[in-house]
Write a protein that holds these residues in place. Structure first.
Motif, PDB file in Angstrom:
ATOM      1  N   SER A  68      -0.822 -55.882 -33.448  1.00  0.00           N
ATOM      2  CA  SER A  68      -2.162 -55.278 -33.541  1.00  0.00           C
ATOM      3  C   SER A  68      -2.186 -53.921 -32.850  1.00  0.00           C
ATOM      4  O   SER A  68      -2.788 -52.954 -33.350  1.00  0.00           O
ATOM      5  CB  SER A  68      -3.215 -56.204 -32.916  1.00  0.00           C
ATOM      6  N   TYR A  69      -1.536 -53.838 -31.705  1.00  0.00           N
ATOM      7  CA  TYR A  69      -1.471 -52.579 -30.959  1.00  0.00           C
ATOM      8  C   TYR A  69      -0.736 -51.515 -31.773  1.00  0.00           C
ATOM      9  O   TYR A  69      -1.182 -50.362 -31.852  1.00  0.00           O
ATOM     10  CB  TYR A  69      -0.749 -52.822 -29.639  1.00  0.00           C
ATOM     11  N   ILE A  70       0.359 -51.917 -32.406  1.00  0.00           N
ATOM     12  CA  ILE A  70       1.134 -50.984 -33.225  1.00  0.00           C
ATOM     13  C   ILE A  70       0.311 -50.499 -34.407  1.00  0.00           C
ATOM     14  O   ILE A  70       0.331 -49.307 -34.761  1.00  0.00           O
ATOM     15  CB  ILE A  70       2.441 -51.649 -33.695  1.00  0.00           C
ATOM     16  N   GLN A  71      -0.442 -51.395 -35.019  1.00  0.00           N
ATOM     17  CA  GLN A  71      -1.292 -51.001 -36.146  1.00  0.00           C
ATOM     18  C   GLN A  71      -2.328 -49.963 -35.740  1.00  0.00           C
ATOM     19  O   GLN A  71      -2.588 -49.006 -36.483  1.00  0.00           O
ATOM     20  CB  GLN A  71      -1.978 -52.241 -36.723  1.00  0.00           C
TER      21      GLN A  71
ATOM     22  N   LEU B  35       2.486 -62.868 -39.252  1.00  0.00           N
ATOM     23  CA  LEU B  35       1.993 -63.220 -37.929  1.00  0.00           C
ATOM     24  C   LEU B  35       2.766 -64.435 -37.439  1.00  0.00           C
ATOM     25  O   LEU B  35       3.028 -65.362 -38.208  1.00  0.00           O
ATOM     26  CB  LEU B  35       0.495 -63.531 -37.959  1.00  0.00           C
ATOM     27  N   LYS B  36       3.113 -64.418 -36.184  1.00  0.00           N
ATOM     28  CA  LYS B  36       3.883 -65.527 -35.613  1.00  0.00           C
ATOM     29  C   LYS B  36       2.952 -66.688 -35.286  1.00  0.00           C
ATOM     30  O   LYS B  36       1.820 -66.493 -34.822  1.00  0.00           O
ATOM     31  CB  LYS B  36       4.629 -65.059 -34.358  1.00  0.00           C
ATOM     32  N   LYS B  37       3.443 -67.904 -35.500  1.00  0.00           N
ATOM     33  CA  LYS B  37       2.690 -69.116 -35.179  1.00  0.00           C
ATOM     34  C   LYS B  37       3.237 -69.736 -33.893  1.00  0.00           C
ATOM     35  O   LYS B  37       4.384 -69.501 -33.517  1.00  0.00           O
ATOM     36  CB  LYS B  37       2.793 -70.125 -36.322  1.00  0.00           C
ATOM     37  N   ARG B  38       2.401 -70.508 -33.228  1.00  0.00           N
ATOM     38  CA  ARG B  38       2.843 -71.190 -32.018  1.00  0.00           C
ATOM     39  C   ARG B  38       4.030 -72.097 -32.337  1.00  0.00           C
ATOM     40  O   ARG B  38       4.003 -72.858 -33.303  1.00  0.00           O
ATOM     41  CB  ARG B  38       1.717 -72.018 -31.408  1.00  0.00           C
ATOM     42  N   SER B  39       5.049 -72.040 -31.530  1.00  0.00           N
ATOM     43  CA  SER B  39       6.236 -72.859 -31.749  1.00  0.00           C
ATOM     44  C   SER B  39       5.951 -74.337 -31.511  1.00  0.00           C
ATOM     45  O   SER B  39       5.205 -74.705 -30.601  1.00  0.00           O
ATOM     46  CB  SER B  39       7.369 -72.407 -30.818  1.00  0.00           C
TER      47      SER B  39
ATOM     48  N   ASP C 228       3.406 -68.720 -24.853  1.00  0.00           N
ATOM     49  CA  ASP C 228       2.452 -67.729 -25.366  1.00  0.00           C
ATOM     50  C   ASP C 228       3.138 -66.618 -26.163  1.00  0.00           C
ATOM     51  O   ASP C 228       2.548 -65.574 -26.441  1.00  0.00           O
ATOM     52  CB  ASP C 228       1.624 -67.127 -24.229  1.00  0.00           C
ATOM     53  N   ARG C 229       4.367 -66.869 -26.555  1.00  0.00           N
ATOM     54  CA  ARG C 229       5.134 -65.846 -27.274  1.00  0.00           C
ATOM     55  C   ARG C 229       4.456 -65.428 -28.575  1.00  0.00           C
ATOM     56  O   ARG C 229       4.412 -64.239 -28.911  1.00  0.00           O
ATOM     57  CB  ARG C 229       6.540 -66.368 -27.567  1.00  0.00           C
ATOM     58  N   PHE C 230       3.913 -66.388 -29.298  1.00  0.00           N
ATOM     59  CA  PHE C 230       3.289 -66.061 -30.582  1.00  0.00           C
ATOM     60  C   PHE C 230       2.118 -65.097 -30.387  1.00  0.00           C
ATOM     61  O   PHE C 230       1.927 -64.160 -31.167  1.00  0.00           O
ATOM     62  CB  PHE C 230       2.837 -67.343 -31.295  1.00  0.00           C
ATOM     63  N   GLN C 231       1.330 -65.326 -29.330  1.00  0.00           N
ATOM     64  CA  GLN C 231       0.171 -64.472 -29.081  1.00  0.00           C
ATOM     65  C   GLN C 231       0.613 -63.083 -28.632  1.00  0.00           C
ATOM     66  O   GLN C 231       0.039 -62.071 -29.052  1.00  0.00           O
ATOM     67  CB  GLN C 231      -0.727 -65.099 -28.022  1.00  0.00           C
ATOM     68  N   ASN C 232       1.631 -63.033 -27.799  1.00  0.00           N
ATOM     69  CA  ASN C 232       2.177 -61.760 -27.337  1.00  0.00           C
ATOM     70  C   ASN C 232       2.674 -60.937 -28.520  1.00  0.00           C
ATOM     71  O   ASN C 232       2.399 -59.721 -28.624  1.00  0.00           O
ATOM     72  CB  ASN C 232       3.309 -62.023 -26.341  1.00  0.00           C
TER      73      ASN C 232
END
Length: 293
Positions: free
Chosen positions: A227-230, A191-195, A217-221
């Motif tokens: 999640s959508y792919i899963q 999972l990506k973290k906020r930069s 908001d890149r990390f959330q996107n």
């Protein structure tokens, strides 16, 4: 058979994993009617679609220690960590020629994702409409913030497609693909973290409000897209290929041994998956599982 798309994540030098996957696909003459990618994913897709076996490996691993490929000297002198002129001009036009004719003659639809710096929205370019601008578009899609300059094309200011649409599966679905093969360049569970560099974006790009917002908001996107792919994978609409062994390669990796290992991992993973993919393409949702690894 339902329409199947091939969706390719970026990831800088981690993209050699995708190159390995696509190399096996080429050897097996396995092509999808629709391909969409961003950044490194789009770049590797170009050689896949031009049917140039071995080219991605030659370009990304064979030239990685070239003094202008990745260097702090580039960053200081030209404000680009990657040697964009070398990668998107000298190599494809002189050193390892890209087969433009074969690329444009192929029937597959190819879409490249970029980010509009003014609006922060994704902008997509199709191969069929931009015969003379493929390299500038690929360059724009691969222009990472802080590591490469903004690219101007048709009045737009463009950068890395992964900023606004990191894994462009929804665009593929909008274009009519009911099933999608998604190639990721991160291990399962990432999972990506906020930069921590978002403050720097405001200083570097004061006139690009949209870019700043997307970086923030890149990390959330990214995480929402995963999640959508899963969910789509559970329903049988998506087949995911991702690195099965721990990633040891960074975005700006220069070690050819590590890069070769990741490339070969992609090749091996593709070999393990291909038969299952073919059955999955033909089967109703939830009837075919991928190989257990």
């Amino acid at each position: 058979m339902t329409s199947t798309g091939l969706v390719l994540e970026g990831g800088g030098m981690r993209g050699v994993y995708t190159a390995g996957v696509l190399e096996f696909f080429m050897e097996q003459d396995f092509y999808l009617p629709y391909v969409i990618g961003v950044s490194a994913g789009a770049c590797h897709a170009a050689s896949y679609l031009s049917r140039q076996k071995g080219r991605n490996k030659q370009v990304c691993i064979g030239y990685v220690q070239h003094p202008d490929y990745i260097s702090l000297k580039n960053l200081i002198r030209k404000k680009q960590l990657f040697g964009m002129d070398l990668i998107f001009d000298v190599i494809p036009n002189q050193l390892v020629p890209f087969d433009y004719d074969a690329f444009h003659q192929t029937a597959e639809k190819f879409v490249i994702g970029t980010t509009d710096c003014m609006t922060g929205e994704p902008v997509y370019y199709e191969k069929s409409a931009y015969r003379d601008h493929i390299l500038p578009i690929l360059r724009a899609s691969s222009s990472l913030p802080f590591m490469a300059p903004v690219i101007e094309l048709e009045g737009r200011h463009l950068m890395d497609g992964g900023i606004s649409d990191p894994i462009p599966i929804k665009r593929s679905e909008q274009d009519g693909n009911t099933k999608n093969i998604v190639i990721l360049t991160r291990n399962d569970g990432y999972l990506k973290k906020r930069s921590k560099l978002n403050w720097l974006a405001r200083r570097f790009y004061p006139k690009y409000k949209g870019l700043i917002e997307r970086l923030d908001d890149r990390f959330q996107n990214y995480n929402d897209t995963l999640s959508y792919i899963q969910e789509k994978e559970k329903s049988g609409d998506v087949y995911v290929i991702r690195p099965t062994e721990r990633i040891k390669v960074g975005r700006a990796e220069r070690n050819p041994v590590k890069l070769t290992e990741l490339y070969e991992q992609g090749y091996r993973d593709a070999a393990k998956h291909l038969d299952s993919i073919k059955r999955w393409q033909e089967a109703p949702p939830k009837t075919v599982d991928g190989p257990k690894m």
